[in-house]
Enzyme design. Structure first.
Site, short mmCIF file in Angstrom:
data_model
loop_
_atom_site.label_atom_id
_atom_site.label_comp_id
_atom_site.label_asym_id
_atom_site.label_seq_id
_atom_site.Cartn_x
_atom_site.Cartn_y
_atom_site.Cartn_z
N SER A 58 57.00 0.86 55.23
CA SER A 58 57.92 -0.14 54.53
C SER A 58 57.56 -0.13 52.88
CB SER A 58 57.29 -1.40 55.05
OG SER A 58 56.19 -1.76 54.58
N ILE B 260 56.94 0.67 49.21
CA ILE B 260 57.18 1.82 48.38
C ILE B 260 56.99 3.25 49.02
CG2 ILE B 260 55.80 2.98 46.44
CD1 ILE B 260 55.39 0.25 45.20
N SER C 283 47.57 1.22 40.75
CA SER C 283 48.14 0.00 40.15
C SER C 283 47.84 -0.24 38.85
CB SER C 283 47.61 -1.31 41.24
OG SER C 283 48.18 -2.43 40.80
N TYR D 250 40.65 -5.45 44.96
CA TYR D 250 41.78 -4.23 44.72
C TYR D 250 41.68 -3.47 43.43
CZ TYR D 250 46.71 -2.67 44.80
OH TYR D 250 48.00 -2.27 44.89
N LYS E 201 41.58 0.57 42.59
CA LYS E 201 42.56 1.26 42.09
C LYS E 201 42.04 1.92 40.71
CE LYS E 201 45.72 0.39 44.96
NZ LYS E 201 46.44 1.51 45.67
N THR F 31 57.57 -5.94 47.55
CA THR F 31 57.59 -5.19 48.77
C THR F 31 56.94 -6.35 49.83
OG1 THR F 31 55.26 -4.58 48.23
CG2 THR F 31 57.05 -3.22 47.63
#
Length: 322
Positions: free
Chosen positions: A53, A55, A180, A205, A209, A240
């Site tokens: 799903s 990207i 990201s 997160y 990244k 998304t």
């Protein structure tokens, strides 16, 4: 420290609003060269993680539509099979295959890598797309914080174990890691599993990244004589299923302003198609161009000096051979 964190967040918000939205993509796309995306890559083998799903799906579809043989690495067999069928139908390319693997598990990645190696196919492009933003502290059965397990430990283990197959594809081999812009808010840290009492999934997160971007630099230098190019990229702020689930308020407040999954995946496909001499190994890309890895006055650049220490710890956790 509080003022520095506030500055990073503010600078990131302003920079992001101007560049990472759908309008940012449309503005930047005025400089795109259509011929860059017209290459056909029949006979090239591409492995895309987290491809069922968002990207990852858009990247797998974009590569398949240009003739590549695509291996979709997905955690859920049913959803993966459904995505595979859709890509085969939309592209007319039947050389799309499903590989089932939970990227939060080092043991599953090792098992996948071993079984995939038996195919003895060169891997021309590895897209490390599988990612996670879990807001509540969760520990995997192997004892690792879940965001870190997928975003860092899984990405590291997958890449290291795929090196022999990537070497078979030299000088064309590429590793593209989907990072990201969130990493702009965080310096590199050796606190890999977020030891603070009050867990913050968004901050974890961002830390993950940042590690991916620094890792890409290190891989580019360490393996520069192996004929493999390493690139990290930022897809922008895309609409998304993952964003809707992990950042519902962000998703709602930016409704209509977020990029499509295809726009988010555009630079992944672009990187896969470009001749390596046009690219800079170790660089961070956004909207088909090299992008800065640090925002001005954010105080994050020196932190990349810690990457060797981070790699030593992650390598030990992955229990890979020296």
């Amino acid at each position: 420290m509080f003022l520095l964190k506030t500055w990073r967040s503010t600078a990131f918000g302003v920079y992001g609003y101007m560049n990472f939205t759908k309008n940012g993509f449309l503005e930047h796309s005025k400089k795109f060269k259509p011929e860059d995306m017209q290459s056909q890559i029949e006979g090239k083998n591409c492995v895309v993680t987290g491809a069922n799903s968002g990207i990852g799906y858009a990247a797998a579809e974009g590569l398949a539509s240009r003739g590549a043989t695509v291996y979709m690495v997905c955690r859920n067999k049913e959803r993966g099979q459904e995505a595979l069928s859709k890509i085969q139908t939309s592209t007319g390319n039947q050389n799309v295959y499903l590989e089932v693997c939970d990227l939060s598990s080092v043991n599953e990645i090792k098992s996948f890598a071993s079984s995939f190696a038996s195919k003895d196919v060169p891997v021309h492009v590895l897209v490390n797309n599988a990612g996670l933003l879990e807001n509540k502290r969760t520990t995997t059965p192997e004892g690792f914080e879940l965001n870190f397990a997928v975003n860092v430990l899984g990405t590291y283990t997958m890449t290291e174990l795929m090196l022999p197959l990537l070497e078979k594809a030299t000088p064309d081999a590429k590793v593209i890691t989907v990072a990201s812009g969130g990493m702009y808010t965080s310096p590199l840290t050796t606190d890999l599993q977020f030891s603070g009492e009050k867990f913050d999934g968004v901050e974890q997160y961002a830390r993950n990244k940042r590690i991916q971007v620094a890792l890409t630099e290190k891989w580019a230098d360490k393996y520069k004589n192996k004929g493999i190019g390493f690139y990290s990229m930022h897809p922008g702020w895309a609409e998304t299923p993952g964003v809707a689930k992990s950042l519902p308020s962000f998703s709602e407040s930016f409704a209509g302003k977020l990029r499509t999954s295809e726009q988010g995946a555009d630079t992944i496909v672009w990187l896969a198609l470009q001749p390596k001499e046009k690219l800079v190994s170790g660089s961070f890309y956004f909207d088909r161009a090299e992008a800065p890895k640090h925002l001005k006055l954010a105080g994050t650049s020196k932190s990349h000096d810690l990457i060797d220490s981070v790699i030593d710890t992650v390598h030990s956790m992955a229990a890979l051979d020296p």
